[in-house]
Design an enzyme around this catalytic site. Structure first.
Site, PDB file in Angstrom:
ATOM      1  N   GLU A  27       0.822  -1.211   0.000  1.00 54.60           N
ATOM      2  CA  GLU A  27       0.000   0.000   0.000  1.00 54.60           C
ATOM      3  C   GLU A  27       0.859   1.265   0.000  1.00 54.60           C
ATOM      4  O   GLU A  27       0.464   2.291  -0.568  1.00 54.60           O
ATOM      5  CB  GLU A  27      -0.935  -0.001   1.215  1.00 54.60           C
ATOM      6  CG  GLU A  27      -1.946  -1.139   1.224  1.00 54.60           C
ATOM      7  CD  GLU A  27      -2.867  -1.102   0.015  1.00 54.60           C
ATOM      8  OE1 GLU A  27      -3.172   0.006  -0.482  1.00 54.60           O
ATOM      9  OE2 GLU A  27      -3.279  -2.190  -0.439  1.00 54.60           O
ATOM     10  N   HIS A  30       1.572   2.220  -3.575  1.00 58.49           N
ATOM     11  CA  HIS A  30       0.468   3.000  -4.150  1.00 58.49           C
ATOM     12  C   HIS A  30       0.521   4.445  -3.649  1.00 58.49           C
ATOM     13  O   HIS A  30       0.391   5.399  -4.425  1.00 58.49           O
ATOM     14  CB  HIS A  30      -0.877   2.398  -3.744  1.00 58.49           C
ATOM     15  CG  HIS A  30      -1.161   1.059  -4.351  1.00 58.49           C
ATOM     16  ND1 HIS A  30      -1.024   0.797  -5.689  1.00 58.49           N
ATOM     17  CD2 HIS A  30      -1.630  -0.096  -3.795  1.00 58.49           C
ATOM     18  CE1 HIS A  30      -1.375  -0.448  -5.941  1.00 58.49           C
ATOM     19  NE2 HIS A  30      -1.743  -1.009  -4.799  1.00 58.49           N
TER      20      HIS A  30
END
Length: 405
Positions: A27, A30
């Site tokens: 994550e 991202h």
């Protein structure tokens, strides 16, 4: 009772810790690329459920830690549905709302209004981060700890096995398989395990001579301390090496990076090879593992690291090195899984964006919704199948049958 509880803790806790770190890195990939392109982010969360820690920074991003350590997520501003890929109508609605609230041009700070190549890079950054993490871990291990290379010397040939039929003898040294060099005896098991029914060309050294032997691995069932019961291709030899033949190598930083890339490529190549053999009917998929199997492997590795040396300091070092290596392998698996072209995964988003790049418009809402439902069904089916495999390999049904009888 206490022993059983300790075993559960030794299995579950390390697995959850490793999984949380890997998903957080995913994550974070991202997040960092999105922030680089100026995307507004509402939340970065580690774990799920009720927050045990939460802080909002000066950019308006909430940093949260949830009580359930099962990964994490990034929430971009303007996400309207679970698929995060709105259609043209949804984009128009979102744009009107943003303009009405914040003025003309404010929409350019939102993920869905970024150029398509930026969105694709943001989505791809998660899996790429997993591969980079694995390479970084391997690099550190190869440069700091080093790697032990054990030649593939045959010390036993099983009677009636493919190796016996092919003419292998005790003392043979396997140096190549299909032209690829064998640096460690693990290379032999890795290659033969996914080659049942396929003739392999072995180069061996025997009494100073170089020989070529052709053998076809056979699928056989065996018990593996990490994976449970396995049914993979086997040659029918026992490999070992003397202390004089064994080499301990520590690479310099540049060499270690190359070895890290090579090791990551080997894991990906093995995974692709196995999936390809499933689709061509040469494997039945019984070695796919789900959370139970991965957690069992984590527990087995933890127990082995603890039992290797009773000294507390050595035990801590062994445990750290073992779980770090396990994290690298698991990180590659999570990165690969997320690149599968399933709508609910990063790979599915990339497919939608590829369509948008060609058609000059987003995928229709009805298609996205159908794809999302099919994707969930595929993932659920895959998880159920993998869990069934885990239960079979753990002999749970045999255990339950013994309780009932």
């Amino acid at each position: 009772m206490l022993n059983a509880l300790a075993q559960v803790l030794m299995t579950v806790v390390p697995f959850l810790m490793v999984l949380t770190v890997i998903v957080t890195i995913h994550e974070l990939g991202h997040f960092l690329v999105a922030r680089y392109f100026g995307v507004k982010v509402d939340r970065f969360a580690i774990g799920f459920g009720k927050a045990i820690f939460s802080r909002t920074d000066r950019h308006g991003i909430e940093w949260r830690i949830g009580w359930l350590p099962l990964g994490g997520y990034v929430k971009f501003s303007g996400d309207m549905d679970a698929s995060s890929v709105p259609d043209s109508r949804g984009l128009d609605t979102l744009k009107r709302e943003i303009v009405a609230e914040k003025g003309v041009g404010a929409e350019r700070d939102y993920f869905h209004f970024k150029p398509i190549w930026q969105r694709m890079l943001i989505v791809a950054a998660g899996p790429v981060s997993n591969f980079v993490l694995a390479i970084a871990i391997f690099t550190v291990l190869f440069s700091v700890v080093g790697v032990t290379l054990r030649p593939a010397r045959i010390v036993e040939v099983v009677a009636g096995s493919p190796a016996a039929t092919a003419g292998f003898q005790v003392g043979d040294l396997i140096t190549e398989i299909n032209g690829s060099p064998v640096r460690d005896r693990s290379d032999v098991s890795r290659r033969t395990s996914l080659s049942s029914g396929d003739p392999l060309r072995f180069t061996v050294e025997r009494a100073g001579q170089r020989l070529i032997l052709i053998a076809t691995p056979e699928r056989r069932v065996q018990e593996d301390p990490l994976a449970g019961r396995t049914n993979m291709g086997q040659l029918g030899v026992l490999l070992s090496s003397t202390a004089a033949e064994t080499r301990q190598i520590r690479y310099n930083p540049i060499e270690a990076v190359g070895e890290g890339v090579r090791q990551t490529g080997n894991v990906l190549g093995t995974t692709l090879n196995y999936i390809g053999r499933i689709f061509t009917g040469r494997e039945n998929g019984d070695q796919l593992s789900g959370p139970l199997g991965i957690a069992k492997a984590s527990g087995a590795l933890t127990n082995a690291a603890v039992a290797a040396n009773p000294d507390p300091g050595a035990m801590a070092i062994n445990l750290l090195l073992t779980m770090t290596s396990f994290a690298a392998i698991l990180s590659i698996g999570i990165g690969f899984l997320n690149l599968l072209p399933i709508p609910v995964l990063d790979g599915g988003h990339l497919v939608f964006y590829a369509y948008e790049a060609v058609a000059r418009k987003p995928v229709a809402a009805s298609v996205q919704e159908a794809g999302y439902r099919v994707g969930l069904a595929l993932l659920a089916g895959l998880m159920l199948f993998a869990t069934w495999n885990d239960l079979q390999k753990l002999n749970l049904f045999k255990f339950l049958g013994g309780l009932v009888s």
